[in-house]
Motif scaffolding. Structure first.
Motif, PDB file in Angstrom:
ATOM      1  N   GLU A   4       0.820  -1.212   0.000  1.00 34.42           N
ATOM      2  CA  GLU A   4       0.000   0.000   0.000  1.00 34.42           C
ATOM      3  C   GLU A   4       0.860   1.272   0.000  1.00 34.42           C
ATOM      4  N   ILE A   5       1.672   1.406  -1.016  1.00 31.83           N
ATOM      5  CA  ILE A   5       2.590   2.539  -1.118  1.00 31.83           C
ATOM      6  C   ILE A   5       2.028   3.575  -2.078  1.00 31.83           C
ATOM      7  N   ASP A   6       1.813   4.782  -1.579  1.00 30.71           N
ATOM      8  CA  ASP A   6       1.354   5.916  -2.387  1.00 30.71           C
ATOM      9  C   ASP A   6       0.032   5.610  -3.095  1.00 30.71           C
ATOM     10  N   VAL A   7      -0.933   5.130  -2.324  1.00 32.92           N
ATOM     11  CA  VAL A   7      -2.257   4.795  -2.870  1.00 32.92           C
ATOM     12  C   VAL A   7      -3.340   5.307  -1.924  1.00 32.92           C
ATOM     13  N   PRO A   8      -4.592   5.366  -2.381  1.00 32.09           N
ATOM     14  CA  PRO A   8      -5.688   5.657  -1.463  1.00 32.09           C
ATOM     15  C   PRO A   8      -5.881   4.499  -0.475  1.00 32.09           C
ATOM     16  N   ILE A   9      -6.068   4.816   0.798  1.00 33.20           N
ATOM     17  CA  ILE A   9      -6.339   3.821   1.834  1.00 33.20           C
ATOM     18  C   ILE A   9      -7.547   4.297   2.621  1.00 33.20           C
ATOM     19  N   ILE A  10      -8.430   3.387   2.984  1.00 36.98           N
ATOM     20  CA  ILE A  10      -9.732   3.758   3.521  1.00 36.98           C
ATOM     21  C   ILE A  10      -9.656   4.539   4.829  1.00 36.98           C
ATOM     22  N   TYR A  11      -8.665   4.262   5.688  1.00 36.38           N
ATOM     23  CA  TYR A  11      -8.637   5.007   6.945  1.00 36.38           C
ATOM     24  C   TYR A  11      -8.254   6.467   6.739  1.00 36.38           C
ATOM     25  N   ALA A  12      -7.590   6.772   5.644  1.00 41.37           N
ATOM     26  CA  ALA A  12      -7.338   8.183   5.330  1.00 41.37           C
ATOM     27  C   ALA A  12      -8.655   8.902   5.079  1.00 41.37           C
ATOM     28  N   ASP A  13      -9.542   8.278   4.312  1.00 42.97           N
ATOM     29  CA  ASP A  13     -10.852   8.872   4.040  1.00 42.97           C
ATOM     30  C   ASP A  13     -11.665   9.024   5.321  1.00 42.97           C
ATOM     31  N   TYR A  14     -11.598   8.019   6.186  1.00 43.88           N
ATOM     32  CA  TYR A  14     -12.373   8.044   7.432  1.00 43.88           C
ATOM     33  C   TYR A  14     -11.976   9.246   8.298  1.00 43.88           C
ATOM     34  N   TYR A  15     -10.686   9.399   8.556  1.00 37.24           N
ATOM     35  CA  TYR A  15     -10.250  10.490   9.433  1.00 37.24           C
ATOM     36  C   TYR A  15     -10.360  11.852   8.742  1.00 37.24           C
ATOM     37  N   TYR A  16     -10.284  11.859   7.436  1.00 34.26           N
ATOM     38  CA  TYR A  16     -10.521  13.091   6.682  1.00 34.26           C
ATOM     39  C   TYR A  16     -11.962  13.564   6.883  1.00 34.26           C
ATOM     40  N   MET A  17     -12.912  12.656   6.745  1.00 35.41           N
ATOM     41  CA  MET A  17     -14.317  13.010   6.980  1.00 35.41           C
ATOM     42  C   MET A  17     -14.531  13.455   8.426  1.00 35.41           C
ATOM     43  N   GLU A  18     -13.893  12.771   9.347  1.00 36.69           N
ATOM     44  CA  GLU A  18     -14.031  13.152  10.755  1.00 36.69           C
ATOM     45  C   GLU A  18     -13.511  14.567  10.992  1.00 36.69           C
ATOM     46  N   ALA A  19     -12.362  14.876  10.449  1.00 39.84           N
ATOM     47  CA  ALA A  19     -11.784  16.208  10.641  1.00 39.84           C
ATOM     48  C   ALA A  19     -12.659  17.286  10.012  1.00 39.84           C
ATOM     49  N   LEU A  20     -13.190  17.024   8.823  1.00 42.16           N
ATOM     50  CA  LEU A  20     -14.076  17.989   8.179  1.00 42.16           C
ATOM     51  C   LEU A  20     -15.302  18.276   9.041  1.00 42.16           C
ATOM     52  N   LEU A  21     -15.896  17.230   9.589  1.00 40.69           N
ATOM     53  CA  LEU A  21     -17.078  17.406  10.432  1.00 40.69           C
ATOM     54  C   LEU A  21     -16.742  18.143  11.720  1.00 40.69           C
ATOM     55  N   ARG A  22     -15.574  17.866  12.274  1.00 41.06           N
ATOM     56  CA  ARG A  22     -15.143  18.574  13.484  1.00 41.06           C
ATOM     57  C   ARG A  22     -14.959  20.066  13.204  1.00 41.06           C
ATOM     58  N   LEU A  23     -14.314  20.381  12.100  1.00 38.06           N
ATOM     59  CA  LEU A  23     -14.100  21.784  11.745  1.00 38.06           C
ATOM     60  C   LEU A  23     -15.422  22.480  11.456  1.00 38.06           C
ATOM     61  N   GLN A  24     -16.312  21.781  10.783  1.00 37.67           N
ATOM     62  CA  GLN A  24     -17.628  22.352  10.512  1.00 37.67           C
ATOM     63  C   GLN A  24     -18.346  22.721  11.809  1.00 37.67           C
ATOM     64  N   LYS A  25     -18.306  21.812  12.775  1.00 34.11           N
ATOM     65  CA  LYS A  25     -18.977  22.079  14.049  1.00 34.11           C
ATOM     66  C   LYS A  25     -18.311  23.228  14.796  1.00 34.11           C
ATOM     67  N   MET A  26     -16.984  23.261  14.766  1.00 33.50           N
ATOM     68  CA  MET A  26     -16.263  24.361  15.413  1.00 33.50           C
ATOM     69  C   MET A  26     -16.663  25.698  14.813  1.00 33.50           C
ATOM     70  N   ASP A  27     -16.723  25.751  13.484  1.00 32.58           N
ATOM     71  CA  ASP A  27     -17.080  26.995  12.812  1.00 32.58           C
ATOM     72  C   ASP A  27     -18.523  27.401  13.136  1.00 32.58           C
ATOM     73  N   GLU A  28     -19.415  26.421  13.175  1.00 32.77           N
ATOM     74  CA  GLU A  28     -20.804  26.725  13.530  1.00 32.77           C
ATOM     75  C   GLU A  28     -20.911  27.245  14.957  1.00 32.77           C
ATOM     76  N   ASP A  29     -20.178  26.611  15.873  1.00 36.56           N
ATOM     77  CA  ASP A  29     -20.195  27.058  17.275  1.00 36.56           C
ATOM     78  C   ASP A  29     -19.633  28.469  17.409  1.00 36.56           C
ATOM     79  N   ASN A  30     -18.548  28.731  16.674  1.00 36.22           N
ATOM     80  CA  ASN A  30     -17.954  30.069  16.718  1.00 36.22           C
ATOM     81  C   ASN A  30     -18.905  31.119  16.152  1.00 36.22           C
ATOM     82  N   SER A  31     -19.597  30.770  15.064  1.00 35.31           N
ATOM     83  CA  SER A  31     -20.567  31.707  14.473  1.00 35.31           C
ATOM     84  C   SER A  31     -21.706  31.990  15.447  1.00 35.31           C
ATOM     85  N   THR A  32     -22.136  30.979  16.156  1.00 40.56           N
ATOM     86  CA  THR A  32     -23.207  31.162  17.146  1.00 40.56           C
ATOM     87  C   THR A  32     -22.760  32.084  18.261  1.00 40.56           C
ATOM     88  N   GLU A  33     -21.519  31.896  18.706  1.00 40.04           N
ATOM     89  CA  GLU A  33     -20.994  32.766  19.768  1.00 40.04           C
ATOM     90  C   GLU A  33     -20.875  34.210  19.298  1.00 40.04           C
TER      91      GLU A  33
END
Length: 411
Positions: A378-407
């Motif tokens: 698995e050298i220099d290829v797409p791997i599923i756990y990269a996608d998983y944590y990428y989606m997690e980080a995007l959702l975390r940032l989205q929530k942070m931005d929403e919380d900041n906008s609310t404040e």
């Protein structure tokens, strides 16, 4: 005269828009300049997940990687350590969109993994397999059956605990490492901590805490880099040696292992409030950030002597981003907290554009991850756990931005 008035009016309008833009920028300084549009990226990822689901069914298996020259996921069975990440990606897509069809698909792909919770433990990866799938499913649906599966999974994982060493045996089949504990295993402790708070045995908390302490004391080196594997005498508990099995060399800094440490010790602090876990999370995070190359995405190992002519690891960047966002909630210094959020956001920005964002290249969300280079796997290829944590980080940032906008709206 009329034309002069028109020019003045246009310039006044431009001035107003300029001042408004400046004010808006000042009011939203929690966002980075040149940030990608998280809503747009999430929407694209959701649509891509839905398209991929048109070609995949649970009986075929679970996404793992896409070899060079191919466009579709290679699939693995239930017992593969990565089996939970694809259901997890679908759960995140459902969370991002609220699309009930995605929820149904997530349920279908989650169901086959149930057997892991009720079978003898073959490795430490039970958390990776079930907390990513059943864990996200329970978080989003509160399905009581999911809760029961998670509690059983935690009990199964705990059977690998060796009280003489104080840690969970990571690889029962790898006897050359004696009682082995790997840094990846820090990520599976969250299942044990969760179970102890949600009706499981209280000893599960003690097992998780002890494992984190043993890992901290023996796998985190004085230079703040982390061994991949620690070998222990299974009877006396003595630490025998540290190795970096999937890295360049035993004393090198393997990128994904460092990322597991950032995230794992941050969670250990969140669950125990032991200061040494927070200190360790900060230490390994600072070392990671200080050694990042200028382009912001790590090579597969920070100490490969052939850098820059070696592969990158997008998965390490995605995992580190999630870990830094977790850590940012607990550091006491506000500037330090902002630093970690900013660093995580930069990583996600970089992953959301070429050359790391897949777009129409294949079924994956991210390109350029590296699994096990020493074994030429698995050298220099797409791997599923990269996608998983990428989606997690995007959702975390989205929530942070929403919380900041609310404040901001309240102030």
């Amino acid at each position: 005269m009329a034309s002069i008035c028109l020019i003045i009016k246009k310039n006044m309008n431009r001035l107003f828009l300029l001042l408004f833009a400046v004010a808006l920028t000042n009011c939203t300084d929690h966002k980075e300049d040149n940030s990608v549009d998280i809503e747009k990226i999430l929407s694209q990822n959701v649509e891509k997940t839905k398209e991929t689901l048109k070609e995949l069914t649970p009986d075929q298996g679970f996404a793992r990687n896409i070899p060079n020259g191919q466009t579709n996921w290679e699939l693995v069975g239930v017992k593969d350590w990565c089996s939970g990440f694809w259901p997890g990606v679908i759960w995140y897509a459902y969370e991002a969109s609220g699309d009930e069809q995605l929820r149904l698909q997530a349920e279908k792909f989650t169901e086959p993994l149930k057997t892991i919770a009720y079978s003898a433990a073959e490795n430490h990866d039970i958390g990776f397999m079930l907390y990513t799938s059943y864990g996200n499913g329970y978080r989003l649906t509160k399905n009581e059956e999911y809760k029961n599966v998670l509690l059983a999974a935690a009990d199964t994982l705990a059977t690998l605990y060796n009280p003489n060493v104080g840690s969970i045996l990571s690889w029962p089949s790898q006897t050359q490492f004696r009682h082995n504990t790997i840094i990846d295993n820090m990520m599976n402790l969250e299942l044990l901590f969760w179970a102890a708070k949600n009706g499981g045995k209280q000893d599960l908390y003690n097992v998780a805490e002890s494992h984190a302490l043993v890992t901290m004391k023996n796998l985190v080196r004085k230079d703040s880099a982390i061994y991949h594997v620690g070998s222990f005498d299974e009877t006396t508990g003595d630490f025998l040696k540290g190795q970096t099995h999937q890295g360049y060399a035993d004393e090198s800094m393997w990128a994904r292992g460092q990322a597991w440490g950032i995230y794992g010790f941050s969670v250990a602090y969140r669950e125990t409030y032991r200061k040494e876990f927070l200190d360790t999370a900060i230490k390994v995070s600072e070392h990671y950030l200080n050694r990042l190359p200028e382009d912001g995405i790590p090579y597969w190992d920070f100490d490969d002597v052939d850098i820059p002519n070696v592969p990158k690891d997008a998965s390490a960047a995605a995992i580190a981003a999630c870990g830094l966002l977790e850590l940012s909630k607990f550091v006491k210094n506000e500037e330090q907290s902002k630093k970690y959020v900013s660093a995580a956001r930069r990583m996600i920005n970089l992953l959301s554009e070429a050359p790391f964002y897949s777009g129409d290249t294949n079924q994956a969300l991210l390109l350029h991850s590296t699994g096990h280079l020493p074994h030429k796997s698995e050298i220099d290829v797409p791997i599923i756990y990269a996608d998983y944590y990428y989606m997690e980080a995007l959702l975390r940032l989205q929530k942070m931005d929403e919380d900041n906008s609310t404040e901001l709206a309240k102030s």
